[in-house]
Design an enzyme around this catalytic site. Structure first.
Site, PDB file in Angstrom:
ATOM      1  N   GLU A  27       0.840  -1.196   0.000  1.00 24.49           N
ATOM      2  CA  GLU A  27       0.000   0.000   0.000  1.00 24.49           C
ATOM      3  C   GLU A  27       0.876   1.247   0.000  1.00 24.49           C
ATOM      4  O   GLU A  27       1.846   1.343   0.759  1.00 24.49           O
ATOM      5  CB  GLU A  27      -0.909   0.032   1.230  1.00 24.49           C
ATOM      6  CG  GLU A  27      -1.787   1.288   1.269  1.00 24.49           C
ATOM      7  CD  GLU A  27      -2.646   1.374   2.511  1.00 24.49           C
ATOM      8  OE1 GLU A  27      -3.623   0.593   2.579  1.00 24.49           O
ATOM      9  OE2 GLU A  27      -2.337   2.178   3.408  1.00 24.49           O
ATOM     10  N   ASP A 119     -14.004   7.291   6.369  1.00 28.46           N
ATOM     11  CA  ASP A 119     -14.281   7.919   7.657  1.00 28.46           C
ATOM     12  C   ASP A 119     -15.316   9.021   7.487  1.00 28.46           C
ATOM     13  O   ASP A 119     -15.181   9.882   6.608  1.00 28.46           O
ATOM     14  CB  ASP A 119     -13.004   8.514   8.248  1.00 28.46           C
ATOM     15  CG  ASP A 119     -11.955   7.451   8.543  1.00 28.46           C
ATOM     16  OD1 ASP A 119     -12.364   6.337   8.934  1.00 28.46           O
ATOM     17  OD2 ASP A 119     -10.751   7.725   8.377  1.00 28.46           O
ATOM     18  N   PHE A 222      -1.526   5.888  15.459  1.00 28.47           N
ATOM     19  CA  PHE A 222      -2.339   5.061  14.566  1.00 28.47           C
ATOM     20  C   PHE A 222      -3.154   4.054  15.371  1.00 28.47           C
ATOM     21  O   PHE A 222      -4.353   3.867  15.137  1.00 28.47           O
ATOM     22  CB  PHE A 222      -1.447   4.288  13.584  1.00 28.47           C
ATOM     23  CG  PHE A 222      -0.805   5.119  12.510  1.00 28.47           C
ATOM     24  CD1 PHE A 222      -1.253   6.395  12.208  1.00 28.47           C
ATOM     25  CD2 PHE A 222       0.270   4.610  11.789  1.00 28.47           C
ATOM     26  CE1 PHE A 222      -0.646   7.156  11.215  1.00 28.47           C
ATOM     27  CE2 PHE A 222       0.873   5.356  10.787  1.00 28.47           C
ATOM     28  CZ  PHE A 222       0.413   6.630  10.503  1.00 28.47           C
ATOM     29  N   ARG A 278       7.704   3.887   2.078  1.00 26.22           N
ATOM     30  CA  ARG A 278       9.130   3.592   2.235  1.00 26.22           C
ATOM     31  C   ARG A 278       9.356   2.104   1.997  1.00 26.22           C
ATOM     32  O   ARG A 278       8.619   1.265   2.503  1.00 26.22           O
ATOM     33  CB  ARG A 278       9.622   4.009   3.619  1.00 26.22           C
ATOM     34  CG  ARG A 278       9.498   5.516   3.836  1.00 26.22           C
ATOM     35  CD  ARG A 278      10.122   5.987   5.119  1.00 26.22           C
ATOM     36  NE  ARG A 278      10.007   7.436   5.246  1.00 26.22           N
ATOM     37  CZ  ARG A 278      10.821   8.313   4.688  1.00 26.22           C
ATOM     38  NH1 ARG A 278      11.840   7.887   3.958  1.00 26.22           N
ATOM     39  NH2 ARG A 278      10.640   9.608   4.846  1.00 26.22           N
TER      40      ARG A 278
END
Length: 295
Positions: A27, A119, A222, A278
């Site tokens: 992702e 959301d 998170f 990353r």
């Protein structure tokens, strides 16, 4: 005959070396600065030779982020040959707008969509539209491959674990191809959830979402937002590394590698990595699983 811990570890590593049918996916999120754009495309280039099953690109709730998502999808298709799967949410779009987006993606060659409710903006009422409605809408438009979200530790808005499971079954019954889980660190929670899905008649693959940790404080934010339990052993692993990013990367890679090894031993054949744009840790984890360029 009892086996020592060393023998068990060796047997597990030998089994991993023999695996040849693991599927991986990654992702990414659309960048919002030139520096982040450079990082994103360097990561895509680094991970593309691992031949992921697909790469997904997250989708924001405003038009600016949506446009960036579309641009990333277009470039991935044009330059890499990878199957790019855009996220699509329904909280900020009408059915007709969603149908138009689906047709646009299909015309662009997109064959896989990650379908989410999204959301609900703070202060706005629940729209009483759900990801299962989006899955059904997409199925009416074209024969997309459709991934949906799953929550081993229960969606934070769900009334109960059973209600959350019923909601997942609705998405699969509406035509979802697979479910990708929210990240987690409690492997037993994932395995119990997978068993409950099977018992409920959910026959879609329950793909574990793996978050390699580089920034522990960001992880805690998170996890708090998503109501994900952070076990004490993980706190201990990262304790004292606030000013040591190099060691944090090594620890984060080790944690994720050990998790994926155990999951592979439990029969998991697909892994989805939340890269945060990353490549380093995800690449290292895939390497340890035997997923390598040209293999």
């Amino acid at each position: 005959m009892a086996f020592s811990h060393a023998q068990q570890v060796e047997a597990l590593n030998e089994r991993l070396c023999s695996l040849r049918d693991l599927n991986i996916s990654f992702e990414f999120f659309p960048p919002n600065s030139p520096a982040m754009e450079e990082t994103l495309w360097a990561s895509v280039e680094r991970l593309a030779p691992l031949k992921p099953k697909f790469v997904s690109v997250t989708y924001g709730a405003n038009s600016g982020v949506r446009d960036r998502t579309h641009k990333v999808i277009e470039r991935i298709h044009a330059e890499t040959g990878l199957q790019a799967a855009p996220h699509l949410t329904l909280v900020d779009a009408s059915d007709e707008e969603l149908r138009q987006l689906a047709r646009q993606y299909w015309q662009q060659g997109v064959r896989h969509i990650v379908a989410l409710r999204g959301d609900v903006p703070e202060g706005q009422p629940n729209p009483n539209r759900y990801a299962s409605d989006l899955v059904a809408l997409l199925r009416q438009e074209h024969d997309f491959e459709i991934s949906v979200a799953a929550y081993p530790e229960v969606h934070p808005e769900a009334r109960s674990a059973q209600a959350d499971l019923i909601n997942l079954k609705r998405k699969v019954d509406a035509g979802a191809t697979r479910a990708i889980t929210q990240f987690f660190f409690d492997i037993e929670a994932y395995l119990r959830f997978r068993d409950r899905c099977a018992a409920a008649g959910i026959d879609a693959e329950i793909v574990p979402g793996i978050l390699p940790v580089t920034n522990y404080q960001q992880l805690l934010k998170f996890a708090n937002f998503a109501k994900i339990r952070i076990p004490n052993w993980l706190h201990h692993m990262f304790d004292g590394l606030e000013e040591d990013p190099a060691t944090r990367k090594l620890v984060g890679a080790n944690v994720a590698i050990e998790m994926t090894k155990v999951l592979a031993r439990e029969g998991v054949g697909d892994f989805h990595f939340y890269t945060l744009n990353r490549a380093e840790l995800s690449y290292a984890i895939c390497h340890s699983l035997g997923v390598r360029p040209g293999v």
